[in-house]
Design an enzyme around this catalytic site. Structure first.
Site, PDB file in Angstrom:
ATOM      1  N   GLU A   7      -3.985  -9.057  -3.434  1.00 44.94           N
ATOM      2  CA  GLU A   7      -5.185  -9.526  -3.942  1.00 44.94           C
ATOM      3  C   GLU A   7      -5.791 -10.840  -3.801  1.00 44.94           C
ATOM      4  O   GLU A   7      -5.089 -11.329  -2.870  1.00 44.94           O
ATOM      5  CB  GLU A   7      -4.759  -9.623  -5.596  1.00 44.94           C
ATOM      6  CG  GLU A   7      -4.360  -8.352  -6.265  1.00 44.94           C
ATOM      7  CD  GLU A   7      -3.988  -8.685  -7.802  1.00 44.94           C
ATOM      8  OE1 GLU A   7      -4.197  -9.404  -8.152  1.00 44.94           O
ATOM      9  OE2 GLU A   7      -3.284  -7.629  -8.308  1.00 44.94           O
TER      10      GLU A   7
ATOM     11  N   SER B 183       1.170 -13.978  -0.556  1.00 41.26           N
ATOM     12  CA  SER B 183       2.545 -14.302  -0.378  1.00 41.26           C
ATOM     13  C   SER B 183       3.323 -14.337  -1.829  1.00 41.26           C
ATOM     14  O   SER B 183       4.255 -14.045  -1.996  1.00 41.26           O
ATOM     15  CB  SER B 183       2.810 -15.537   0.220  1.00 41.26           C
ATOM     16  OG  SER B 183       2.382 -15.710   1.611  1.00 41.26           O
TER      17      SER B 183
ATOM     18  N   GLU C 186       2.735  -8.566   6.125  1.00 45.79           N
ATOM     19  CA  GLU C 186       4.203  -8.027   5.870  1.00 45.79           C
ATOM     20  C   GLU C 186       4.857  -9.312   5.732  1.00 45.79           C
ATOM     21  O   GLU C 186       6.206  -9.380   6.168  1.00 45.79           O
ATOM     22  CB  GLU C 186       4.727  -7.426   7.054  1.00 45.79           C
ATOM     23  CG  GLU C 186       3.614  -6.204   7.360  1.00 45.79           C
ATOM     24  CD  GLU C 186       3.339  -5.451   6.076  1.00 45.79           C
ATOM     25  OE1 GLU C 186       3.963  -5.563   5.074  1.00 45.79           O
ATOM     26  OE2 GLU C 186       2.347  -4.516   6.461  1.00 45.79           O
TER      27      GLU C 186
END
Length: 387
Positions: A127, A132, A367
């Site tokens: 968002e 993180s 990722e």
């Protein structure tokens, strides 16, 4: 650990590399120049990947995949990683392994069509205010009249414009933990076109041209109970299973691109002449090649050791974080040095080096950023000592 490849693994590497070089490389210039992967081209290449047996190779045999062990899967991903990301990701589909957590009905609706190449998925976690820190997500799902009503915004959602459905993670409650109050997360399936969900074009990206990102907005989007993936409030259990394997996938694709960049640098250093000799004979160049090769080998070993441990049930979050951290940062180093060896020519789009250099930048962010990987590694080192 056996460092040699089996006959089957060699065949998979050769088949995948041949497909990448013969079917994907010829279209890289178009995708890089236009920033668009044409649907007609994507469909054509997807069918070729299916015919070659390369589609959904990450999936278990019992659901229609190739049933590759983790090490062999990473060898396959490494070869695909040599090509433009949009081409290998969109045309040689690897459905999210999160789909394996679905019910039988959900597998029939989502998993099996993805394996057959009839549908594709995307994952919506990030968002504007929660990257993180996924626990900081503000998109919510509130139970109402037997359904769940979702509101909020997701962004940087890869492949959402092309995907047929979204695997959505949202906050569905709160709980007290020793570290304070934290949000509970639930995962949902949302079909494209579902009322209350709007997908719009995202941001222009310097990395991975042709591979789109999108913004997804939810406005009183009502989802039934059978749209839940896994258990209510257990979305992180599903996500954590997925994230580890995805980090190894990122590491493997970085290895492939680094090998390609190093190969170009070696060939150029052996042929280019300045001051009456090949530039590879100057230590300023030859030592760069030595460092590049050493860093690449170290990343290879970390990645495939983690894959081997994954297959043997002994892999840790630290192992996968180390592989992702080393491979992504290694790629940035190798790409930069390859361009330095080529000089000005390295920045021209006649060669893939400037593309590899640009693409390398995002790998240290998505990722799980390099900082998150370092946090995982340092936590594993310190926690046994009570720190």
């Amino acid at each position: 650990m056996d460092f040699g490849l089996s006959e089957e693994q060699r065949l998979i590497v050769e088949t995948t590399r041949s497909f990448v070089e013969n079917e994907l490389y010829p279209h890289e210039a178009e995708v890089e120049r236009t920033g668009v992967l044409r649907k007609e081209l994507a469909d054509e290449l997807k069918q070729k990947a299916i015919d070659a047996g390369l589609y959904a190779a990450n999936m278990p045999e019992e659901v229609g995949g190739a049933g590759l062990d983790t090490v062999t899967w990473l060898l396959y991903e490494k070869e695909l990683g040599r090509a433009n990301y949009a081409l290998h990701w969109s045309c040689v589909g690897r459905p999210s392994n999160i789909l394996l957590a679905g019910t039988d009905a959900q597998k029939e609706k989502y998993l099996f069509p993805c394996i057959r190449g009839e549908k594709s998925d995307c994952l919506a976690m990030t968002e504007p205010g929660a990257g993180s820190d996924l626990r900081g997500m503000k998109a919510t799902a509130v139970e109402s009249g037997g359904d769940w009503v979702v509101n909020g915004t997701k962004h940087f959602i890869s492949h959402a414009l092309e995907a047929d459905f979204v695997i959505l993670f949202v906050a569905s409650g709160e709980e007290d933990t020793p570290r304070g109050r934290k949000k509970k997360i639930t995962a949902f399936f949302v079909d494209k076109g579902h009322p209350g969900m709007t997908i719009r074009e995202g941001y222009r990206n310097v990395s991975h041209r042709g591979y789109t990102n999108a913004i997804i907005e939810f406005d009183d989007c009502r989802l039934p109970q059978d749209a839940i993936l896994g258990e209510v409030h257990k979305g992180f259990d599903v996500a954590n299973t997925w994230l580890g394997a995805t980090r190894l996938q990122v590491a493997a694709t970085c290895l492939g691109r680094a090998e390609r960049a190093l190969g170009h640098a070696i060939e150029y250093a052996a042929q280019r002449q300045q001051f009456g000799q090949q530039i590879g004979k100057f230590q300023g160049v030859s030592f760069k090649l030595a460092d590049m090769a050493t860093e690449l080998k170290a990343a290879n070993l970390l990645t495939f050791e983690a894959g081997w441990k994954f297959d043997h049930g002994t892999v840790t979050d630290q192992d996968m974080a180390m592989a992702k951290l080393k491979a992504t940062e290694m790629l940035a180093f190798v790409a930069d040095e390859a361009i330095q060896i080529h000089g000005g020519m390295g920045l021209m789009d006649d060669l893939p080096l400037e593309r590899i250099w640009r693409d390398a930048r995002v790998e240290r962010i998505w990722e799980g950023t390099s900082e998150i990987q370092r946090h995982i590694i340092s936590r594993a080192l310190l926690r046994p000592h009570g720190a």
